[in-house]
Design a protein around this motif. Sequence first.
Motif, PDB file in Angstrom:
ATOM      1  N   PHE A 185       1.213   7.522  -6.250  1.00 28.13           N
ATOM      2  CA  PHE A 185       0.311   8.651  -6.428  1.00 28.13           C
ATOM      3  C   PHE A 185       1.045   9.958  -6.240  1.00 28.13           C
ATOM      4  CE2 PHE A 185      -2.823  11.756  -5.027  1.00 28.13           C
ATOM      5  CZ  PHE A 185      -3.680  11.705  -6.110  1.00 28.13           C
ATOM      6  N   LYS A 186       1.926   9.997  -5.233  1.00 26.69           N
ATOM      7  CA  LYS A 186       2.702  11.219  -4.989  1.00 26.69           C
ATOM      8  C   LYS A 186       3.549  11.569  -6.209  1.00 26.69           C
ATOM      9  CE  LYS A 186       3.137  11.658  -0.025  1.00 26.69           C
ATOM     10  NZ  LYS A 186       4.042  11.502   1.118  1.00 26.69           N
TER      11      LYS A 186
ATOM     12  N   VAL B  82       0.801   4.683  -2.484  1.00 25.28           N
ATOM     13  CA  VAL B  82       0.752   6.091  -2.085  1.00 25.28           C
ATOM     14  C   VAL B  82       1.922   6.823  -2.738  1.00 25.28           C
ATOM     15  CG1 VAL B  82       0.901   7.693  -0.160  1.00 25.28           C
ATOM     16  CG2 VAL B  82      -0.434   5.615   0.065  1.00 25.28           C
TER      17      VAL B  82
ATOM     18  N   MET C 196       0.831  -1.201   0.000  1.00 31.76           N
ATOM     19  CA  MET C 196       0.000   0.000   0.000  1.00 31.76           C
ATOM     20  C   MET C 196       0.865   1.251   0.000  1.00 31.76           C
ATOM     21  SD  MET C 196      -3.358   0.797   2.090  1.00 31.76           S
ATOM     22  CE  MET C 196      -4.220   2.312   1.865  1.00 31.76           C
TER      23      MET C 196
ATOM     24  N   PRO D 235     -12.985  18.079   4.499  1.00 33.13           N
ATOM     25  CA  PRO D 235     -12.261  17.729   3.266  1.00 33.13           C
ATOM     26  C   PRO D 235     -12.643  16.359   2.732  1.00 33.13           C
ATOM     27  CG  PRO D 235     -10.739  18.462   4.984  1.00 33.13           C
ATOM     28  CD  PRO D 235     -12.086  18.372   5.619  1.00 33.13           C
ATOM     29  N   ARG D 236     -13.059  15.477   3.649  1.00 33.46           N
ATOM     30  CA  ARG D 236     -13.409  14.122   3.195  1.00 33.46           C
ATOM     31  C   ARG D 236     -14.657  14.106   2.339  1.00 33.46           C
ATOM     32  NH1 ARG D 236     -11.993   9.671   7.695  1.00 33.46           N
ATOM     33  NH2 ARG D 236     -10.129  10.651   8.504  1.00 33.46           N
TER      34      ARG D 236
ATOM     35  N   ILE E 239       1.270  13.019  -8.971  1.00 33.05           N
ATOM     36  CA  ILE E 239       0.840  14.421  -8.891  1.00 33.05           C
ATOM     37  C   ILE E 239       2.024  15.375  -8.974  1.00 33.05           C
ATOM     38  CG2 ILE E 239      -1.248  13.895  -7.554  1.00 33.05           C
ATOM     39  CD1 ILE E 239       0.117  15.347  -5.206  1.00 33.05           C
TER      40      ILE E 239
ATOM     41  N   SER F 255      -5.118   4.172  -3.705  1.00 35.47           N
ATOM     42  CA  SER F 255      -3.953   3.679  -2.967  1.00 35.47           C
ATOM     43  C   SER F 255      -4.152   2.220  -2.561  1.00 35.47           C
ATOM     44  CB  SER F 255      -3.692   4.552  -1.746  1.00 35.47           C
ATOM     45  OG  SER F 255      -4.869   4.691  -1.010  1.00 35.47           O
TER      46      SER F 255
ATOM     47  N   THR G 269     -15.226  16.430   0.000  1.00 38.63           N
ATOM     48  CA  THR G 269     -14.950  17.178  -1.223  1.00 38.63           C
ATOM     49  C   THR G 269     -15.160  16.289  -2.454  1.00 38.63           C
ATOM     50  OG1 THR G 269     -13.463  18.702  -0.138  1.00 38.63           O
ATOM     51  CG2 THR G 269     -13.112  18.385  -2.481  1.00 38.63           C
ATOM     52  N   THR G 270     -15.880  16.845  -3.427  1.00 38.91           N
ATOM     53  CA  THR G 270     -16.220  16.031  -4.595  1.00 38.91           C
ATOM     54  C   THR G 270     -15.736  16.680  -5.898  1.00 38.91           C
ATOM     55  OG1 THR G 270     -18.367  17.122  -4.832  1.00 38.91           O
ATOM     56  CG2 THR G 270     -18.317  15.112  -3.498  1.00 38.91           C
TER      57      THR G 270
ATOM     58  N   TRP H 107     -11.972  11.790  -1.779  1.00 36.73           N
ATOM     59  CA  TRP H 107     -11.381  11.028  -0.675  1.00 36.73           C
ATOM     60  C   TRP H 107     -11.534   9.532  -0.898  1.00 36.73           C
ATOM     61  CZ3 TRP H 107      -8.632  10.886   3.693  1.00 36.73           C
ATOM     62  CH2 TRP H 107      -8.886   9.879   4.602  1.00 36.73           C
TER      63      TRP H 107
ATOM     64  N   LEU I 148      -9.366   8.322  -3.693  1.00 41.15           N
ATOM     65  CA  LEU I 148      -7.945   8.172  -3.376  1.00 41.15           C
ATOM     66  C   LEU I 148      -7.703   6.898  -2.575  1.00 41.15           C
ATOM     67  CD1 LEU I 148      -6.644  11.727  -2.519  1.00 41.15           C
ATOM     68  CD2 LEU I 148      -6.325  10.414  -4.592  1.00 41.15           C
TER      69      LEU I 148
END
Lengths: 161, 97
Positions: free
Chosen positions: A8-9, A5, A1, A113-114, A12, A157, A116-117, A150, A153
């Motif tokens: 993904f980092k 992550v 896992m 924030p969780r 971006i 991940s 957020t769409t 959220w 992601l």
Amino acid sequence: MANKVQDFKELISQPYPRKIANKLDESVVFNFSKGIPAFEDAKRFVLHVSDKIKPFLYLKSLDLQGLGFICIDPFLVKKDYCIDIPAKDQAELGLEDPGMAFVLSLVTVEKNPRETTANLLAPIIINMDNLEGRQVILSDDRLSVRYNIWKGLEKFSGQNT
Amino acid sequence: MLILTRKSDESIIIGNNIKVKVLKVQGNQVHLGIDAPRDFSIFREEIFEQIRAENANAVQNDIEPAKLAELENCLTGLKNLLFSEDEEQEPETGKKD
């Protein structure tokens, strides 16, 4: 896992392709000849790009004072995102080179924030060749106008591929 | 505005290349078959309304330089939250070794 992550980092932190990055400057004005639904008079936009808020961007209207949107690359929030640009929209954008399509999803920022769409059903598509942009409505019933970033992601991940 | 009546299996023609056919009427539901050139967009009206509403929801009002900084903090917070939560799970997988 942990590796995912990390993936993904890395994703971006990657720079935009040069031919798109060249035009990501606040002095570049994008033309939305039909505005966007609910804001039909907003016909000119600029993008604010900042390392601080990357991977988010800020799309600001030059016509309607106070109008602006947080955006994100939808391919970042949903790994298997896929768009089929309707022929009509492709023609109106004058889009010939798929590599010049800059695709953004409008983000609804919530206090939590969780929650957020991102709008994956109706992405903003800008033809970076002629700076024409529009909000395109895709005909894919599985895509949501309120896709939870959220949760996306977490899935991202958690991929076991 | 034109108002007319059609039965199942009957059609209307719009312009000279769009055909809308009533396939089936079932209670208060009507099944339509639409035959139109590829360069016409056809949506359920509520999808369009949903997109209008969500655009209005997504508006971030007038972001002055000062407010942009505020927003940057918020988004940085969001990013940190997303990543730090994920990273917290790293030790768990590590301990299994």
